[in-house]
Design a protein around this motif. Sequence first.
Motif, PDB file in Angstrom:
ATOM      1  N   SER A   7     -48.806   3.660   2.914  1.00 11.75           N
ATOM      2  CA  SER A   7     -48.056   4.904   3.060  1.00 11.75           C
ATOM      3  C   SER A   7     -47.063   5.105   1.945  1.00 11.75           C
ATOM      4  N   TRP A   8     -46.854   4.060   1.117  1.00 14.62           N
ATOM      5  CA  TRP A   8     -45.913   4.191   0.001  1.00 14.62           C
ATOM      6  C   TRP A   8     -46.290   5.343  -0.903  1.00 14.62           C
ATOM      7  N   ILE A  24     -47.200   8.292  -0.335  1.00 14.01           N
ATOM      8  CA  ILE A  24     -46.731   9.640   0.004  1.00 14.01           C
ATOM      9  C   ILE A  24     -45.335   9.669   0.573  1.00 14.01           C
ATOM     10  N   MET A  25     -44.746   8.505   0.831  1.00 16.62           N
ATOM     11  CA  MET A  25     -43.377   8.502   1.355  1.00 16.62           C
ATOM     12  C   MET A  25     -42.440   7.640   0.520  1.00 16.62           C
ATOM     13  N   GLY A  26     -42.970   6.626  -0.106  1.00 15.69           N
ATOM     14  CA  GLY A  26     -42.135   5.705  -0.850  1.00 15.69           C
ATOM     15  C   GLY A  26     -41.385   6.354  -1.996  1.00 15.69           C
ATOM     16  N   GLY A  27     -40.058   6.202  -1.982  1.00 15.88           N
ATOM     17  CA  GLY A  27     -39.243   6.727  -3.063  1.00 15.88           C
ATOM     18  C   GLY A  27     -39.122   8.232  -3.096  1.00 15.88           C
ATOM     19  N   ARG A  28     -39.590   8.893  -2.082  1.00 15.09           N
ATOM     20  CA  ARG A  28     -39.661  10.364  -2.092  1.00 15.09           C
ATOM     21  C   ARG A  28     -38.697  11.025  -1.125  1.00 15.09           C
ATOM     22  N   THR A  29     -38.260  12.221  -1.526  1.00  8.11           N
ATOM     23  CA  THR A  29     -37.550  13.088  -0.593  1.00  8.11           C
ATOM     24  C   THR A  29     -38.541  13.632   0.426  1.00  8.11           C
ATOM     25  N   ARG A  67     -34.364   9.236   8.628  1.00  6.07           N
ATOM     26  CA  ARG A  67     -35.603   8.529   8.323  1.00  6.07           C
ATOM     27  C   ARG A  67     -35.435   7.041   8.537  1.00  6.07           C
ATOM     28  N   ASP A  68     -36.547   6.409   8.865  1.00  5.88           N
ATOM     29  CA  ASP A  68     -36.608   4.964   9.002  1.00  5.88           C
ATOM     30  C   ASP A  68     -37.715   4.493   8.067  1.00  5.88           C
ATOM     31  N   ASN A  69     -37.340   4.026   6.897  1.00 11.30           N
ATOM     32  CA  ASN A  69     -38.342   3.668   5.886  1.00 11.30           C
ATOM     33  C   ASN A  69     -39.163   2.450   6.299  1.00 11.30           C
ATOM     34  N   ALA A  70     -38.599   1.602   7.112  1.00  5.72           N
ATOM     35  CA  ALA A  70     -39.352   0.438   7.588  1.00  5.72           C
ATOM     36  C   ALA A  70     -40.508   0.860   8.481  1.00  5.72           C
ATOM     37  N   LYS A  71     -40.343   2.011   9.130  1.00  3.46           N
ATOM     38  CA  LYS A  71     -41.385   2.526  10.018  1.00  3.46           C
ATOM     39  C   LYS A  71     -42.157   3.682   9.391  1.00  3.46           C
ATOM     40  N   ASP A  72     -41.825   4.013   8.145  1.00  2.00           N
ATOM     41  CA  ASP A  72     -42.495   5.143   7.478  1.00  2.00           C
ATOM     42  C   ASP A  72     -42.443   6.394   8.343  1.00  2.00           C
ATOM     43  N   ALA A 115     -34.820  21.345   6.555  1.00  2.00           N
ATOM     44  CA  ALA A 115     -33.961  20.219   6.217  1.00  2.00           C
ATOM     45  C   ALA A 115     -34.705  19.267   5.293  1.00  2.00           C
ATOM     46  N   ALA A 116     -33.949  18.492   4.514  1.00  4.47           N
ATOM     47  CA  ALA A 116     -34.539  17.501   3.629  1.00  4.47           C
ATOM     48  C   ALA A 116     -33.646  16.275   3.568  1.00  4.47           C
ATOM     49  N   ILE A 117     -34.243  15.133   3.252  1.00  2.00           N
ATOM     50  CA  ILE A 117     -33.508  13.879   3.179  1.00  2.00           C
ATOM     51  C   ILE A 117     -34.038  13.065   2.012  1.00  2.00           C
ATOM     52  N   SER A 118     -33.128  12.458   1.279  1.00  2.00           N
ATOM     53  CA  SER A 118     -33.515  11.644   0.145  1.00  2.00           C
ATOM     54  C   SER A 118     -34.146  10.333   0.605  1.00  2.00           C
ATOM     55  N   TRP A 119     -34.739   9.611  -0.346  1.00  8.27           N
ATOM     56  CA  TRP A 119     -35.394   8.354  -0.025  1.00  8.27           C
ATOM     57  C   TRP A 119     -34.434   7.381   0.664  1.00  8.27           C
ATOM     58  N   SER A 120     -33.227   7.258   0.145  1.00 16.64           N
ATOM     59  CA  SER A 120     -32.269   6.310   0.714  1.00 16.64           C
ATOM     60  C   SER A 120     -31.655   6.804   2.013  1.00 16.64           C
ATOM     61  N   GLY A 121     -31.757   8.109   2.242  1.00 15.19           N
ATOM     62  CA  GLY A 121     -31.128   8.685   3.424  1.00 15.19           C
ATOM     63  C   GLY A 121     -29.678   9.077   3.201  1.00 15.19           C
ATOM     64  N   SER A 122     -29.165   8.825   2.030  1.00 16.05           N
ATOM     65  CA  SER A 122     -27.756   9.086   1.762  1.00 16.05           C
ATOM     66  C   SER A 122     -27.476  10.556   1.478  1.00 16.05           C
ATOM     67  N   SER A 123     -28.512  11.312   1.165  1.00 15.40           N
ATOM     68  CA  SER A 123     -28.340  12.724   0.857  1.00 15.40           C
ATOM     69  C   SER A 123     -29.218  13.563   1.768  1.00 15.40           C
TER      70      SER A 123
END
Length: 130
Positions: free
Chosen positions: A30-31, A33-38, A77-82, A54-62
């Motif tokens: 899944s990386w 299409i989701m990895g490192g992406r807004t 977002r929970d990147n560990a769960k994609d 709404a939108a969220i950055s990869w880190s979730g900080s923005s």
Amino acid sequence: QVQLVESGGGLVQAGGSLRLSCAASGRTSSWSIMGGRTMGWFRQAPGKEREFVAAISWSGSSTHYADSVKGRFTISRDNAKDTVYLQMNSLRPEDTAVYYCASSRAAGTNGALKYDYDYWGQGTQVTVSS
């Protein structure tokens, strides 16, 4: 092939809440299409253009929200769960639409432009009754 799959839509009364989820699924990583992406949520009501929610950055900080949902919706977002989420509170009849999850190829933007997104889910229907 990896794809985005939304869930959590349904029928709710005005003032109620729903939480939408968007997960990457498929045989390959899944990386891609989701990895490192807004990631973003958009919606489309009958007879109207698809609009940014709404939108969220990869880190979730923005995060960034449309004015119409600011203060009522929360993207996370929970990147560990994609997985990307959209918590929707104080729903209104005008929030009725098909909600789409999408992955952006652009970097350094607030995620509001639908043309920056190159992967889209099939959508989930949200209906808010008055």
